[in-house]
Design an enzyme around this catalytic site. Structure first.
Site, PDB file in Angstrom:
ATOM      1  N   ASP A  15       0.851  -1.196   0.000  1.00 36.74           N
ATOM      2  CA  ASP A  15       0.000   0.000   0.000  1.00 36.74           C
ATOM      3  C   ASP A  15       0.887   1.246   0.000  1.00 36.74           C
ATOM      4  OD1 ASP A  15      -2.186  -1.719   0.480  1.00 36.74           O
ATOM      5  OD2 ASP A  15      -1.835  -1.618   2.643  1.00 36.74           O
TER       6      ASP A  15
ATOM      7  N   ASP B 218       0.208   8.191   7.933  1.00 37.47           N
ATOM      8  CA  ASP B 218       0.433   6.769   8.277  1.00 37.47           C
ATOM      9  C   ASP B 218       1.729   6.649   9.078  1.00 37.47           C
ATOM     10  OD1 ASP B 218      -1.677   5.379   6.995  1.00 37.47           O
ATOM     11  OD2 ASP B 218      -0.653   5.479   5.064  1.00 37.47           O
TER      12      ASP B 218
ATOM     13  N   GLU C 296       1.285  -2.585  10.816  1.00 39.03           N
ATOM     14  CA  GLU C 296       0.999  -2.695   9.381  1.00 39.03           C
ATOM     15  C   GLU C 296       2.028  -1.916   8.563  1.00 39.03           C
ATOM     16  OE1 GLU C 296      -3.227  -2.207   8.227  1.00 39.03           O
ATOM     17  OE2 GLU C 296      -2.461  -0.892   6.663  1.00 39.03           O
ATOM     18  N   GLU C 297       2.629  -0.903   9.157  1.00 37.54           N
ATOM     19  CA  GLU C 297       3.545  -0.033   8.413  1.00 37.54           C
ATOM     20  C   GLU C 297       4.999  -0.474   8.479  1.00 37.54           C
ATOM     21  OE1 GLU C 297       2.212   1.850   6.382  1.00 37.54           O
ATOM     22  OE2 GLU C 297       0.206   1.894   7.234  1.00 37.54           O
TER      23      GLU C 297
ATOM     24  N   ASP D 176      -2.675  -1.344  13.462  1.00 34.14           N
ATOM     25  CA  ASP D 176      -2.811  -0.590  12.216  1.00 34.14           C
ATOM     26  C   ASP D 176      -2.869   0.856  12.692  1.00 34.14           C
ATOM     27  OD1 ASP D 176      -3.530   0.751   9.976  1.00 34.14           O
ATOM     28  OD2 ASP D 176      -5.307  -0.427   9.521  1.00 34.14           O
TER      29      ASP D 176
ATOM     30  N   LEU E 176      -2.846   3.806  11.353  1.00 34.98           N
ATOM     31  CA  LEU E 176      -3.740   4.765  10.699  1.00 34.98           C
ATOM     32  C   LEU E 176      -4.591   4.010   9.692  1.00 34.98           C
ATOM     33  CD1 LEU E 176      -4.690   7.274   8.946  1.00 34.98           C
ATOM     34  CD2 LEU E 176      -3.913   7.836  11.247  1.00 34.98           C
ATOM     35  N   ASP E 177      -5.786   3.637  10.119  1.00 34.65           N
ATOM     36  CA  ASP E 177      -6.680   2.880   9.245  1.00 34.65           C
ATOM     37  C   ASP E 177      -7.538   3.841   8.433  1.00 34.65           C
ATOM     38  OD1 ASP E 177      -8.157   0.504   8.349  1.00 34.65           O
ATOM     39  OD2 ASP E 177      -9.798   1.445   9.445  1.00 34.65           O
TER      40      ASP E 177
ATOM     41  N   GLU F 204      -6.262  -5.826  11.571  1.00 32.48           N
ATOM     42  CA  GLU F 204      -7.630  -5.359  11.346  1.00 32.48           C
ATOM     43  C   GLU F 204      -8.662  -6.418  11.737  1.00 32.48           C
ATOM     44  OE1 GLU F 204      -6.494  -4.513   7.359  1.00 32.48           O
ATOM     45  OE2 GLU F 204      -6.504  -2.349   7.647  1.00 32.48           O
TER      46      GLU F 204
HETATM   47  P1  AHM Z   1      -5.465   0.910   5.239  1.00 33.80           P
HETATM   48  O1  AHM Z   1      -5.278   0.262   6.563  1.00 33.80           O
HETATM   49  O2  AHM Z   1      -4.209   0.998   4.451  1.00 33.80           O
HETATM   50  O3  AHM Z   1      -6.165   2.225   5.322  1.00 33.80           O
HETATM   51  O4  AHM Z   1      -6.410  -0.071   4.329  1.00 33.80           O
HETATM   52  C1  AHM Z   1      -7.535  -0.672   4.846  1.00 33.80           C
HETATM   53  C2  AHM Z   1      -8.800   0.009   4.385  1.00 33.80           C
HETATM   54  C3  AHM Z   1      -9.934  -0.256   5.341  1.00 33.80           C
HETATM   55  O5  AHM Z   1     -10.012   0.751   6.309  1.00 33.80           O
HETATM   56  C4  AHM Z   1     -11.147  -0.248   4.453  1.00 33.80           C
HETATM   57  O6  AHM Z   1     -12.190  -1.075   4.947  1.00 33.80           O
HETATM   58  C5  AHM Z   1     -10.623  -0.762   3.158  1.00 33.80           C
HETATM   59  O7  AHM Z   1      -9.217  -0.543   3.156  1.00 33.80           O
HETATM   60  C6  AHM Z   1     -11.222  -0.047   1.990  1.00 33.80           C
HETATM   61  O8  AHM Z   1     -10.737  -0.592   0.818  1.00 33.80           O
HETATM   62  P2  AHM Z   1     -11.325  -0.188  -0.620  1.00 33.80           P
HETATM   63  O9  AHM Z   1     -10.877   1.207  -0.860  1.00 33.80           O
HETATM   64  O10 AHM Z   1     -10.727  -1.198  -1.531  1.00 33.80           O
HETATM   65  O11 AHM Z   1     -12.827  -0.282  -0.549  1.00 33.80           O
HETATM   66 MG    MG Z   2      -6.367  -0.524   7.894  1.00 32.77          MG
END
Ligand code: AHM
Ligand code: MG
Length: 334
Positions: free
Chosen positions: A64, A70, A93-94, A115, A117-118, A283
């Site tokens: 990502d 983040d 996660e990072e 995680d 920054l979700d 998550e």
């Molecule tokens: P992140 O932790 O890098 O932000 O990614 C997780 C996020 C979730 O918060 C969310 O439910 C999902 O990715 C959304 O994905 P999409 O944009 O494919 O719908």
């Molecule tokens: Mg997340």
């Protein structure tokens, strides 16, 4: 007499006295996390005028794109836990690798997964984002935690929760004895109990998924989501669609109102091994512990999320989570 609001610390200490699995070390970890969250909340509130908007230029362990916020949130959560020595290891996660504790943490009994920054895609557009965490008791005896301390099932979590940064900043957490919610009083900097003993309705009225991905889902999942647009057995009317794209925001709304959130496996994956997007340890597991404690359910389509044996700290899983009757209905169609 005026009823004093209950602070997070008072709630944790009270639970400890009631013999909840909440010892002083665990209390310190939850207070450390809440201290980090307050600082993240402050930066989120001024992200537009501060220097933390936009991409950082790199990617994380699962590919990502990383945003500046983040990395800021990761540094704060990790830095706070290392500084106090309240944990013996951290997985984020990072960060591709496990993060070693400071020497003060060698004697700690706990590890944290986070995680930081979700909902990264929502940072620059001022939409709800959050921090998710999960705590395990270590298996190793002392020193820095080992991989085995992390690769477990979610059933072994001793605490889990999230912070949401939105119109208000909230903490929702469990230590395995129900779910409670706290709202940050910005004037005093205290998290105050605002949602005692959260239970989720047995049947919801909302469904939440990224319907742009429909062509990647398996047939039963497509049919299930189509069926939600026809009739809710409880109301006789169709379900309502709500999707923010931040797990914490979508989950939080459905937890309080009742509903089902789906991030199914991607069957268009050329590797032939359909995977979900969301990460088991950062998550799915904490969210699954919260929903089970609130009376709901979480599955990957084959087994309860909490029964999955982790094999990699960054592994992804399909996640279907929410009101018990809705998740059971989904499973009955598979
Ligand atoms: P992140 O932790 O890098 O932000 O990614 C997780 C996020 C979730 O918060 C969310 O439910 C999902 O990715 C959304 O994905 P999409 O944009 O494919 O719908
Ligand atoms: Mg997340």
């Amino acid at each position: 007499m005026l009823q004093e609001p209950i602070s997070l610390r008072a709630h944790l200490v009270r639970n400890r006295r009631a013999n909840e699995p909440c010892d002083p070390e665990l209390i310190d970890i939850l207070l450390d996390l809440s201290a980090a969250a307050k600082m993240i909340s402050r930066e989120v509130n001024r992200a537009g005028v501060g220097e933390l908007c936009g991409a950082a230029g790199g990617t994380n362990a699962t590919g990502d794109d990383q945003q500046k916020l983040d990395l800021y949130a990761h540094d704060l959560v990790v830095g706070t836990l290392r500084q106090t020595g309240s944990v013996c290891g951290i997985a984020s996660e990072e960060d591709a690798d496990l993060i070693a504790p400071s020497e003060a943490g060698y004697a700690s009994n706990y590890v944290v997964c986070t995680d930081p920054l979700d909902g990264s895609s929502n940072i620059d557009v001022n939409v709800t984002i959050g921090t998710i965490f999960s705590v395990y008791r270590r298996k190793s005896l002392s020193g820095p935690a080992t991989l085995d301390d992390f690769l477990r099932t979610g059933r072994e979590q001793v605490a889990a929760g999230y912070f949401t940064y939105s119109a208000s900043t909230m903490l929702v957490y469990t230590t395995g004895n129900g779910v409670a919610g706290f709202t940050l009083d910005q004037s005093t900097g205290q998290f105050l109990l605002s949602h005692a003993e959260i239970r989720t309705p047995a049947r919801g009225r909302i469904y939440s998924c990224n319907e742009g991905n429909t062509s990647k889902w398996d047939e039963p999942t497509r049919k299930y989501v189509e069926s939600l647009k026809r009739r809710n057995p409880e109301t006789g009317r169709p379900y309502t669609a709500r999707y923010v794209g931040s797990l914490v925001a979508d989950f939080h709304r459905n937890l309080l109102r009742g509903g089902i959130f789906l991030y199914p496996a991607d069957h268009s994956d050329p590797s032939g091994k359909p995977q979900g997007k969301l990460r088991l340890m950062y998550e799915a597991n904490p969210i699954a512990m919260l929903i089970e404690q609130a009376g709901g359910a979480a599955t990957d389509g084959e087994q309860p999320i909490l029964d999955i044996q982790a094999t990699d700290i960054h592994q992804r899983v399909p996640l279907i989570v929410g009101s018990r009757d809705d998740v059971e209905e989904y499973l009955s169609l598979l």
